[in-house]
Design a protein around this motif. Structure first.
Motif, short mmCIF file in Angstrom:
data_model
loop_
_atom_site.label_atom_id
_atom_site.label_comp_id
_atom_site.label_asym_id
_atom_site.label_seq_id
_atom_site.Cartn_x
_atom_site.Cartn_y
_atom_site.Cartn_z
N THR A 8 0.83 -1.20 0.00
CA THR A 8 0.00 0.00 0.00
C THR A 8 0.86 1.25 0.00
O THR A 8 2.06 1.20 0.26
CB THR A 8 -0.91 0.01 1.24
N ALA A 9 0.24 2.37 -0.28
CA ALA A 9 0.95 3.64 -0.29
C ALA A 9 1.15 4.12 1.14
O ALA A 9 0.32 3.88 2.01
CB ALA A 9 0.17 4.67 -1.08
N PRO A 10 2.25 4.81 1.42
CA PRO A 10 2.44 5.40 2.75
C PRO A 10 1.44 6.53 2.97
O PRO A 10 1.08 7.25 2.05
CB PRO A 10 3.88 5.91 2.71
N GLU A 54 7.04 -11.47 11.25
CA GLU A 54 8.45 -11.64 11.63
C GLU A 54 9.41 -10.94 10.67
O GLU A 54 10.46 -11.45 10.32
CB GLU A 54 8.79 -13.13 11.74
N GLY A 55 9.02 -9.75 10.25
CA GLY A 55 9.87 -8.95 9.37
C GLY A 55 9.62 -9.16 7.90
O GLY A 55 10.26 -8.52 7.07
N ASN A 56 8.69 -10.03 7.55
CA ASN A 56 8.42 -10.34 6.15
C ASN A 56 7.20 -9.61 5.59
O ASN A 56 6.69 -9.98 4.54
CB ASN A 56 8.23 -11.86 5.97
N ALA A 57 6.72 -8.61 6.31
CA ALA A 57 5.59 -7.83 5.80
C ALA A 57 5.97 -7.22 4.45
O ALA A 57 7.09 -6.73 4.28
CB ALA A 57 5.24 -6.72 6.79
N PRO A 58 5.07 -7.27 3.49
CA PRO A 58 5.41 -6.77 2.14
C PRO A 58 5.31 -5.25 2.03
O PRO A 58 4.63 -4.72 1.16
CB PRO A 58 4.38 -7.47 1.26
N TYR A 59 5.97 -4.57 2.96
CA TYR A 59 6.01 -3.11 2.88
C TYR A 59 6.99 -2.69 1.78
O TYR A 59 8.00 -3.36 1.56
CB TYR A 59 6.50 -2.50 4.20
N PRO A 60 6.73 -1.56 1.14
CA PRO A 60 7.72 -1.06 0.17
C PRO A 60 9.06 -0.78 0.84
O PRO A 60 9.11 -0.39 2.01
CB PRO A 60 7.08 0.24 -0.33
N ARG A 61 10.12 -0.96 0.10
CA ARG A 61 11.47 -0.70 0.62
C ARG A 61 12.11 0.54 -0.01
O ARG A 61 13.05 1.09 0.53
CB ARG A 61 12.37 -1.91 0.42
N LYS A 106 7.18 15.63 1.89
CA LYS A 106 6.25 14.57 1.49
C LYS A 106 7.09 13.39 1.00
O LYS A 106 8.26 13.55 0.64
CB LYS A 106 5.30 15.05 0.40
N ILE A 107 6.50 12.20 1.03
CA ILE A 107 7.20 11.02 0.53
C ILE A 107 6.26 10.20 -0.33
O ILE A 107 5.03 10.38 -0.30
CB ILE A 107 7.72 10.13 1.70
N ARG A 108 6.86 9.32 -1.10
CA ARG A 108 6.09 8.31 -1.82
C ARG A 108 6.94 7.05 -1.92
O ARG A 108 8.17 7.11 -1.79
CB ARG A 108 5.67 8.80 -3.21
N ALA A 109 6.29 5.93 -2.12
CA ALA A 109 6.99 4.65 -2.17
C ALA A 109 6.97 4.09 -3.58
O ALA A 109 6.10 4.43 -4.39
CB ALA A 109 6.34 3.66 -1.21
N LYS A 110 7.92 3.22 -3.86
CA LYS A 110 7.93 2.52 -5.13
C LYS A 110 7.33 1.14 -4.93
O LYS A 110 7.79 0.36 -4.10
CB LYS A 110 9.35 2.41 -5.68
N GLN A 114 6.41 1.30 -10.39
CA GLN A 114 5.90 2.67 -10.36
C GLN A 114 5.79 3.17 -8.93
O GLN A 114 5.83 2.39 -7.98
CB GLN A 114 4.55 2.76 -11.06
N PHE A 115 5.68 4.48 -8.79
CA PHE A 115 5.57 5.09 -7.47
C PHE A 115 4.11 5.27 -7.08
O PHE A 115 3.25 5.50 -7.93
CB PHE A 115 6.30 6.44 -7.42
N THR A 116 3.87 5.18 -5.77
CA THR A 116 2.54 5.41 -5.24
C THR A 116 2.25 6.92 -5.23
O THR A 116 3.15 7.73 -5.43
CB THR A 116 2.46 4.90 -3.79
N PRO A 117 1.03 7.30 -4.94
CA PRO A 117 0.76 8.73 -4.73
C PRO A 117 1.55 9.25 -3.52
O PRO A 117 1.94 8.48 -2.65
CB PRO A 117 -0.75 8.77 -4.46
N PHE A 118 1.75 10.56 -3.48
CA PHE A 118 2.44 11.17 -2.35
C PHE A 118 1.57 11.11 -1.09
O PHE A 118 0.34 11.06 -1.16
CB PHE A 118 2.77 12.64 -2.64
N THR A 119 2.24 11.16 0.04
CA THR A 119 1.56 11.31 1.32
C THR A 119 1.07 12.75 1.45
O THR A 119 1.28 13.59 0.57
CB THR A 119 2.52 11.04 2.49
N ASN A 120 0.48 13.02 2.60
CA ASN A 120 0.19 14.39 2.98
C ASN A 120 1.50 15.19 3.04
O ASN A 120 2.57 14.62 3.24
CB ASN A 120 -0.49 14.42 4.35
#
Length: 200
Positions: A8-10, A54-61, A106-110, A114-120
């Motif tokens: 998901t997007a941050p 246990e650290g394997n969550a599929p969060y963007p890096r 602001k930040i966005r993740a890959k 492709q990149f996600t939308p920007f955060t607030n």
């Protein structure tokens, strides 16, 4: 965890100006925390987020950090299996002079290619510099790993753009005075275990 999970997007970006004082060096920067998956900026040290795995969550890096509508850093995050706070936090170096003016962050993740939308967008300025220092963890003093299969336990991540000073100091053996000092005060030869304020 289902293989169909899509990163998901941050969201819910938090930012504040802090400083590090590592002996003779003082470094100012922006401390960032955000929500990713079920890991939010207020997540405590226990229990882990429900999707941590246990650290394997599929969060963007891979993340981009933008300051004042300009790309400041591209960051690749590492995290330990036991430290979920490393998966949704970052420090943006502002140098050794107390910052002036406002910063719009602001930040966005890959995710995939492709990149996600920007955060607030968070607006901060020098009047909000924390009176407390950023907590700096000292490098661990340990014996060499017995084998490559022992596995790495990285601290956090590094800026890929611009090139991380930690990577330049430890991995690339940059000859500058401050990089030589970073190699002297750090016991590890792994760039991602450098005391943050010692290599900037």
């Amino acid at each position: 965890m289902s293989g169909s999970y899509t990163p998901t997007a941050p969201t819910d970006l938090r930012a504040e100006i802090r400083y590090r004082d590592d002996g003779k060096y003082t470094m100012y920067g922006i401390s960032l925390r955000w929500k990713i998956g079920e890991n939010g900026p207020d997540q405590g040290a226990w229990p882990p987020p429900p999707d941590w795995e246990e650290g394997n969550a599929p969060y963007p890096r891979v993340y981009e950090v933008w300051l004042n509508d300009e790309l400041r850093q591209t960051v690749f995050l590492y995290w330990s299996a036991w430290n979920w706070m490393q998966s949704n936090s970052h420090w943006v170096d502002l140098g050794d002079v107390e910052p002036e003016g406002l910063f719009h962050v602001k930040i966005r993740a890959k995710a995939g290619d492709q990149f996600t939308p920007f955060t607030n967008v968070v607006t901060i300025g020098p009047e909000r510099i924390c009176v407390c220092k950023w907590a700096v963890r000292q490098p661990r003093r340990r014996a060499p790993r017995p084998s490559a299969s022992a596995g790495a336990d990285p601290r956090h991540g590094t800026a890929n753009h611009p090139r991380s000073r930690a990577g330049a100091a430890i991995r690339d053996l940059d000859p500058s005075r401050i990089c030589a000092e970073a190699r002297r005060v750090n016991t590890s030869t792994d760039w991602h275990e450098v005391v943050p304020g010692a290599a900037r």
